[in-house]
Structure formats: structure tokens, C-alpha cells
Design a protein around this motif. Sequence first.
Motif, PDB file in Angstrom:
ATOM      1  N   MET A 705      39.822  28.499-101.549  1.00  0.00           N
ATOM      2  CA  MET A 705      38.700  28.475-100.623  1.00  0.00           C
ATOM      3  C   MET A 705      38.200  29.896-100.335  1.00  0.00           C
ATOM      4  SD  MET A 705      38.656  25.312-100.476  1.00  0.00           S
ATOM      5  CE  MET A 705      37.188  25.260 -99.457  1.00  0.00           C
ATOM      6  N   PRO A 706      36.893  30.055-100.139  1.00  0.00           N
ATOM      7  CA  PRO A 706      36.360  31.393 -99.830  1.00  0.00           C
ATOM      8  C   PRO A 706      36.830  31.928 -98.485  1.00  0.00           C
ATOM      9  CG  PRO A 706      34.650  29.728 -99.586  1.00  0.00           C
ATOM     10  CD  PRO A 706      35.832  29.042-100.223  1.00  0.00           C
ATOM     11  N   ILE A 707      37.126  31.041 -97.545  1.00  0.00           N
ATOM     12  CA  ILE A 707      37.609  31.455 -96.230  1.00  0.00           C
ATOM     13  C   ILE A 707      39.000  30.883 -96.032  1.00  0.00           C
ATOM     14  CG2 ILE A 707      37.232  31.282 -93.745  1.00  0.00           C
ATOM     15  CD1 ILE A 707      34.256  31.175 -94.332  1.00  0.00           C
ATOM     16  N   LYS A 708      39.934  31.746 -95.685  1.00  0.00           N
ATOM     17  CA  LYS A 708      41.335  31.353 -95.586  1.00  0.00           C
ATOM     18  C   LYS A 708      41.771  31.330 -94.124  1.00  0.00           C
ATOM     19  CE  LYS A 708      42.608  33.383-100.049  1.00  0.00           C
ATOM     20  NZ  LYS A 708      41.219  33.749-100.413  1.00  0.00           N
ATOM     21  N   VAL A 709      42.730  30.443 -93.840  1.00  0.00           N
ATOM     22  CA  VAL A 709      43.389  30.393 -92.541  1.00  0.00           C
ATOM     23  C   VAL A 709      44.852  30.746 -92.769  1.00  0.00           C
ATOM     24  CG1 VAL A 709      43.969  28.992 -90.537  1.00  0.00           C
ATOM     25  CG2 VAL A 709      41.804  28.618 -91.713  1.00  0.00           C
ATOM     26  N   ASP A 721      53.099  32.780 -82.921  1.00  0.00           N
ATOM     27  CA  ASP A 721      52.408  33.042 -84.180  1.00  0.00           C
ATOM     28  C   ASP A 721      50.962  33.455 -83.927  1.00  0.00           C
ATOM     29  OD1 ASP A 721      54.682  32.381 -85.544  1.00  0.00           O
ATOM     30  OD2 ASP A 721      54.053  30.336 -86.011  1.00  0.00           O
ATOM     31  N   LEU A 722      50.408  34.197 -84.870  1.00  0.00           N
ATOM     32  CA  LEU A 722      49.007  34.599 -84.851  1.00  0.00           C
ATOM     33  C   LEU A 722      48.307  33.927 -86.027  1.00  0.00           C
ATOM     34  CD1 LEU A 722      46.680  36.453 -83.800  1.00  0.00           C
ATOM     35  CD2 LEU A 722      47.487  38.159 -85.470  1.00  0.00           C
ATOM     36  N   TYR A 723      47.196  33.238 -85.741  1.00  0.00           N
ATOM     37  CA  TYR A 723      46.419  32.577 -86.796  1.00  0.00           C
ATOM     38  C   TYR A 723      45.158  33.388 -87.050  1.00  0.00           C
ATOM     39  CZ  TYR A 723      49.592  28.697 -85.992  1.00  0.00           C
ATOM     40  OH  TYR A 723      50.723  27.923 -85.874  1.00  0.00           O
ATOM     41  N   VAL A 724      44.943  33.691 -88.322  1.00  0.00           N
ATOM     42  CA  VAL A 724      43.849  34.566 -88.730  1.00  0.00           C
ATOM     43  C   VAL A 724      42.911  33.808 -89.674  1.00  0.00           C
ATOM     44  CG1 VAL A 724      43.249  36.678 -89.982  1.00  0.00           C
ATOM     45  CG2 VAL A 724      45.243  36.640 -88.465  1.00  0.00           C
ATOM     46  N   VAL A 725      41.622  33.851 -89.384  1.00  0.00           N
ATOM     47  CA  VAL A 725      40.578  33.298 -90.265  1.00  0.00           C
ATOM     48  C   VAL A 725      39.896  34.491 -90.929  1.00  0.00           C
ATOM     49  CG1 VAL A 725      38.503  31.884 -90.399  1.00  0.00           C
ATOM     50  CG2 VAL A 725      40.273  31.353 -88.700  1.00  0.00           C
ATOM     51  N   GLY A 730      37.189  40.595 -94.895  1.00  0.00           N
ATOM     52  CA  GLY A 730      38.164  40.931 -93.873  1.00  0.00           C
ATOM     53  C   GLY A 730      38.346  39.828 -92.855  1.00  0.00           C
ATOM     54  N   VAL A 731      38.931  40.175 -91.705  1.00  0.00           N
ATOM     55  CA  VAL A 731      39.245  39.209 -90.665  1.00  0.00           C
ATOM     56  C   VAL A 731      37.977  38.797 -89.938  1.00  0.00           C
ATOM     57  CG1 VAL A 731      40.499  38.836 -88.518  1.00  0.00           C
ATOM     58  CG2 VAL A 731      41.586  40.114 -90.381  1.00  0.00           C
ATOM     59  N   LEU A 732      37.765  37.493 -89.818  1.00  0.00           N
ATOM     60  CA  LEU A 732      36.637  36.958 -89.049  1.00  0.00           C
ATOM     61  C   LEU A 732      37.041  36.671 -87.612  1.00  0.00           C
ATOM     62  CD1 LEU A 732      35.145  34.411 -91.639  1.00  0.00           C
ATOM     63  CD2 LEU A 732      34.358  36.747 -91.153  1.00  0.00           C
ATOM     64  N   ARG A 733      38.197  36.007 -87.446  1.00  0.00           N
ATOM     65  CA  ARG A 733      38.619  35.614 -86.104  1.00  0.00           C
ATOM     66  C   ARG A 733      40.142  35.558 -86.048  1.00  0.00           C
ATOM     67  NH1 ARG A 733      34.783  31.061 -83.610  1.00  0.00           N
ATOM     68  NH2 ARG A 733      33.650  32.690 -82.577  1.00  0.00           N
ATOM     69  N   LYS A 734      40.662  35.651 -84.837  1.00  0.00           N
ATOM     70  CA  LYS A 734      42.100  35.575 -84.608  1.00  0.00           C
ATOM     71  C   LYS A 734      42.347  34.733 -83.362  1.00  0.00           C
ATOM     72  CE  LYS A 734      42.700  39.965 -83.950  1.00  0.00           C
ATOM     73  NZ  LYS A 734      41.310  40.181 -83.652  1.00  0.00           N
TER      74      LYS A 734
END
Length: 854
Positions: A705-709, A721-725, A730-734
Motif C-alpha cells: 500500500m502507498p500509505i502504511k500503518v 505503543d505508538l501508531y504511525v501513518v 514521511g510521517v503523516l500522523r501519529k
Amino acid sequence: MPAVTTLTGADWNARLCSHYLSSDGPYGGVPMTFLDATVPELATASGEAWSGDEALNSFLSGFGIGDVTRWLGRDDYPLREKDQPPYFRYLVLTCVIAVNDIAGVDRGTHNFRRRLGQTLGMEELQTVNGVNRLWRALADWSARERRNGLAVREVVLPDYGAMNLIGYAVRMAFPSWRDRTQFTAILRAIPEAVRISPGRLVAELSRSHRTLDIPKSIFEALTDFGMRRRSGQTMLDGHRFWSLVKSIEAELALEVGEAPHRRVSVELRFGGYGQDEPEFRLVDQTVGSADATPEGDGSWLDTVARIPRDPRSAMAKALARGYAIFKRSAGCWVCDDAGIDTNDICMIVAADGSAPRAWRLTAAWSAIGPGWRLSERVDGSDIVRLLGINDPGVRELDRPKLVGGVQLKRGVYLGRPGFLPRVEQFGAGTVAATCLVGSHGELAVADDGVMTATRPLDGIWRVSVAQGGNALDIPFALERNAAEPAVYPPPPRVDRWRFEEELRNKVPASAPCRGTLSESGSVEPTETISALCEAIFSRAGSGWREGDLVGLVESAYPKSPIIWDIIRSFQEAGWLDAYSSTSWRARFWRCRPPCIVGIPDGDAVVDGATGSAALDRLRETADRLGVAVLVHDGISPNSLPTVRLSGPGIGKLSEVLAWPMTLLEGIPSPSDQWIEDSRTPEGRIRTAIWSHEVGLFLEYDRDPMPIKVECWARERRDEPDLYVVRDRSGVLRKTRSRVAAVLEGHRLNRVPLFSKREDRVVRTRKSGHLPLPIARAMRFRSLRASGVSPAEGPNREYSYSPDREIEMWLGNYLGAAFETGAASHTGTTASEVEWRHRGGRRPAWNAYPMGYGR
């Protein structure tokens, strides 16, 4: 020495009954074939910090000549049936007289009447016709109480021989004070490491030069103990020889100023979405209590810091060498002083540089804190071989006990199938269960100690364990329902536990409304869900650590992939709230106190954790106030029912029950709902990537996928835990919200996670859920709780029951992650345009992330 009189005769009687007669006491459920009435044991039974002389003087000061004559001198004194025999202290007195040297008593006489009389300040007691009679009455009382299911030891009387008046007292008393004093001197000269090992102690005392030093009665007990061990018997913890050794060991510890031994154990369970997060809990076995409340964070460092460093504890000795060995028990792993044997399955917690880290094991190790690691499963036979059979961590004697199950209070368990306790540590013994009072159902005990039943049970039972000539009874009660807590606790401390939020702004953006009630898709809950409700409700007064909760649900759904879906259904049904530890990668689940939520048509819905006891009280009170109680089944067999109230007296009902009443609010805005986390992936390791195709977090490096979680965690596991989109730039959201991160990934990648199917919203992947406030709002509007369906196939259908307004909210919030019926092909712009066109939406070539406005 003047007598210590802080205990009355009645006080002494109660404490002696608890010490000697109760199967919950120090002797356990072993039949009472002897009575140690020596001064040190009497001091222990008093429960006071007294010397032996102080305890003896206090005990003797409670007797008068008239009372002793009535109880021991007459064979016709009336005996009344009571919970505890009021005459037991007089029987203990007969043993005290038989085995102790008492001040003022002629040491040269063995005349029982004279010794008893001189103890009371007279020359001789003229008659003792009631002594044997009282001992027989005690045996009858014991048999009667045991038939009624009470926790009482069986009293087994010896042959009194030619002593038809006092024979029971003389032969039940073991050992004599002189014999104990002589044997104590022998044990004092033997190293402690030998004294605490049954095998090594028997070998040492059986050496030729020892045989003439050991008193005859104790040597006979030693011989019997050794013979039974050689025959393979292991249920010898309550044998009169080993009981004497343990009593003397406690006396020797007091001589050097050590505090009474506090028996503790540590339980290990696994929480987390992957059931791979170790959680530790310290249990005080001395009082039978567990740290069920969220005190401490459940980490190994927090737990090991609170373990007493008692040199008499085998567990403490192992920790001093840098390791702890946990054995598999019912629903958890346990490290205690009982040790392990070759039949156990184990896990090892070891410090870097300790001996187990150098063992040649095939098991892998994982970090659980700075300098500490946890092994995978290891066979007990390998550990025994590496430790050596003489290590204090290797179990030599078995003491059968009940473990697991849902304990409602001491000796009382939830009587629901799937949640029954089991019997452990009985070696090669045989186990059988007998119903004493109550239930018409059947309770079966398998050869491995597992209890099973086909229906809920109410009653009192006794498990009998036999091995060779040894027998032990464990009485316990089963109740089909858990009681209501006296008080629901407040939320946990905010400095240690943080409430988990999935939407940033919960301010209602619309007026509350009531959806259309449809019973066509409702399904009656299974017996398993009903039993699980009672099990979870049993800790409504304390709450659940995540490892405990996961283990509980797993016992109801063994080896099932829907464990977290079941927990989520309880959360969405308003039963549970989740809190994340601020200092550890752990969670605590609080049972929500009951409340009443008014809905727009004048009716109301009960919210919060409400077991059968709470519902029974609700129905009884509502019936008096003219309020109808209606129960609406959920959307699947694994859903919880929803309770609706109807009638003019709902407000009064709220006051009488002390269940606060609120009004249903509207749903919040679908925009600006992302909860950003200030943390970054720096200093953390990536543990998993979300698979949009499978619907799980997987340990792999590439995702199409172009955008990863991604899920990130600190190696020290000292925070959530920290979830990163992220995308290629680079990082879009956390965020710390797993639910929000997964929904955002599906929305940005335009991959459906939920679809509209008739009157339901159904999940199309293996996991993932809607935001908690929206799921709870749907339950109030439709009166149907969400839940997972037992569907066949790779995907486990998790369903919700929305109304039109909720559907519109989901469409605005989820975008392409919510499929409303149009074809949706993953990841193509053309399919996105087609989907939006058929849905009446304007084309959007560049979708904004959720929560961002134009």
C-alpha cells in the motif's frame, strides 16, 4: 511468670479451632491423626507475638476447676451442636497436660489425673470420665460438619488400648515437649539447606550415629515418612513428621530474629493484542489475597521490587541468583516456593549474566526490562536436570490445591461451565468430587484435575485426593452468579493510568434521536456469553488487568481468534473502560458502574456492567415502581443483551437503585477527530505493519500500500505503543489509538474495512472496529449491541446496527473505508471517482486526511 490474660477462654477456643480443625489452616485438608500441643505450637496457634511461656500461661489461665470438672470429669454433660465445638480447648488441654513439663507439676509422675489437678492448683482431679467421650464427640462433630460441606479436617482417632478414659488424649498428643526439645537440638545442628529438603533430611537423620539420638516417637514418624517417600508417595506435606519439622523450622527462625515467613507467589499472564505482553502480579498466599487492583504497573521490575527477600523462601533464593522459574498453572504461569518437577512446562525470567542465560536451551529469549529477559517454554525435566535434584527450587512434596477458576471469595468459586477451578499438585493420586449440599448438576473431575460440568452449579462440594494411604479433602462452594459489589471503585489514578480515547471531540454536533428498533436480526446470547458476563462481573469492585481478562476470555473461547472481538463487544456494550499505563506497555480494564440513560421517546437504557444479581435487583425494584424491564438481544450470539426500561417511574427507580440517570446525547462531528501523539519513532523499534488485505498487524518489512500503518514500541516496554501513518515522503500522523490508526490507513488507501449489508455495518477484514463513542451510540439507538458472528471463512464478521444518521456519519468519517454497496477496487483513482459519483459525492482527486478541513 504471671499469666497473660489478653485472650479469654472463648478467644482461645476460636483460635485453636481455626489452627487445628479448619482445613483452611496451616495443616490444610489432611486428616487430623495427631495434635501437636507443645508450647511452641501453642504460641503459634495463639496468633500473638508471645513467647512460649506467655502463650502457655495465657492458655492455662482461662480454665477453672469447676469448668474442667464439668467437661472432663463427667460423661453425661450435655453437648450442644454449634459451628465450633465449645469444648475443643479442653481437649487441647488434655494434650498439653500429656506432653509438656508445666511449672508446679511433679515431673516424676505420669499420672494424668495428678498432672491435670496440679496444673489447676489442686492435688489431683478425682475423675476424668469425660475425656474419651469428648474426643468421640469431636470426631462426630467433624463428620457432621464435613457432610454439610464446611472446611473442617477429618478427625481420625487412634486405638486407645487399655486407657479407656484418657487413651485418645495420650495417643493423639505428638510429640512430647521433651521429645520436641531434644529433636530441635538435633535439627539446629543440621544446615538449613538440608533441613528444608525432605529427601536430604531423611538421609541425614537415617545415618547410624543419629538413630540413638532421636526420640523413639519421632524416629517412628521419621521411619514412616521415609518409607512412604521411597514407595513413591509425594502427598506428605501434612505428615506428622514433616509437620513437626516445619514447626521447628519456624521456631528456629524466630530464635535468630526473623519475622514469620510470608508466603508469596508471582503470577505471569500475557496481555496485548498479540497476547505477547507479559504482566506480573504479586499474590500474598498467607492471607489468600491477590493484587487485583491496578496498584503497580504489572512490569517485572515493579513486581520484583516488592517481593520479600526472605532467606527461607526458595523463590527469594532463586531471585538472589538472578532468575525465577514459572510453571504452567490454570490460566497463568506461577512462581512460588513449591518449586517445579519434571512434569511441568516452564518459562524462565533471568537476569543477564545469571546461570540460566548460559544454559544450552533451544528456547529463545525476549527482553522484559533493563537487564532481564523472558524465555520461551522449557520442559521441566530439562530445568530439573540443569538445577540438580537437591536445588530448593525442585519440588519434592505435593500439597493438592484448587487453582484457576473465578474466585468470588475464599473457598467460593463461580459455578459456570468453562470457569471452574482445577486441582493441581497431587502427583500420582486419584481425584473425586462429591456434592454435599445443593446443586442437582454433576461435577466431573478428570485424571489431570480438570473440572467439567454441563450446567451452572450451585452448592457445596468436596474434592477428595488419595495417594497410597494418604488422603486429603478440599471443600469448596460453587455459585452460579457473582454478587454485586458493595461499592464500584472510582477510575484509577490519572498519574498512572490514562483513559483510552478514540475520538478527540465528543461534543454532540446533532440532537439525540432514536433509531428504528428491529428485532428481526437479533440473536439470543449463547450460554458462554452469559457465563462470561458473570465472570467479568465478579471483579466489578476491582477491575481487570489485561492479562487476567485475556486469560479469562481465552478460557471461555480456547484457541479462538475472536478473543479481542469478544473483549471489544463488552467495551462497546458499555461494560468496560480501558486505561493505558503511563509507565508500562500494559492496560487496566474497569467495570463501569451501572447508570440509566434516557432516550428520546421517554424510555431509558441501562448502561454499565450489570450481572445477574444487579438485574435481579433491578427487576424487583422496577416491579414495585411500575417500570417495565425489557431485554433486547444483540446482533449475534456473541453479543450482550441490552436492557430497556419503560414507564413513568424511571426517575424514582434511578434514585432507589442509586444508579445515576443521564440523557442520551447526539453524535459528535465526523471532522477534526484525530488525536495526535507528540512522540516520534526515534528511539523506538517497529514491531509490526498493518496488512490492509488481511486485517492484522504483521511482522513483515514490505507493504504494497502507498500509505502504511506501523506499530512502534520502546525496547524497554516502558510506555504504550505508538501508531504511525506514513507515506513515501514521511510521517503523516501519529497516535496511541490503534482503532484510529487502522481506520485512517484504510481511508487514505481507499481500502474498505466496513461495508453496508442490509441493515448492518459489517467488517470485511479479520480485525478492526469503529470508534467506541459511535459504537455505543448505535446500541442506544437500535437497542442492539454489536458483536462478532461465528461465521465460517477467513474473515470474522463483526457487525453493528446503524440508523441513517450513523450511516451518514460513517460515510463522512471513513470515506472509502466504508463501502455502501458500490464496487470498490483497491488503490485506483478511477474506482474512487466512480464510487463517489455513484454515492452522490463530488469527485475529490486529493482526499484530505480525517480531521483536516479545507
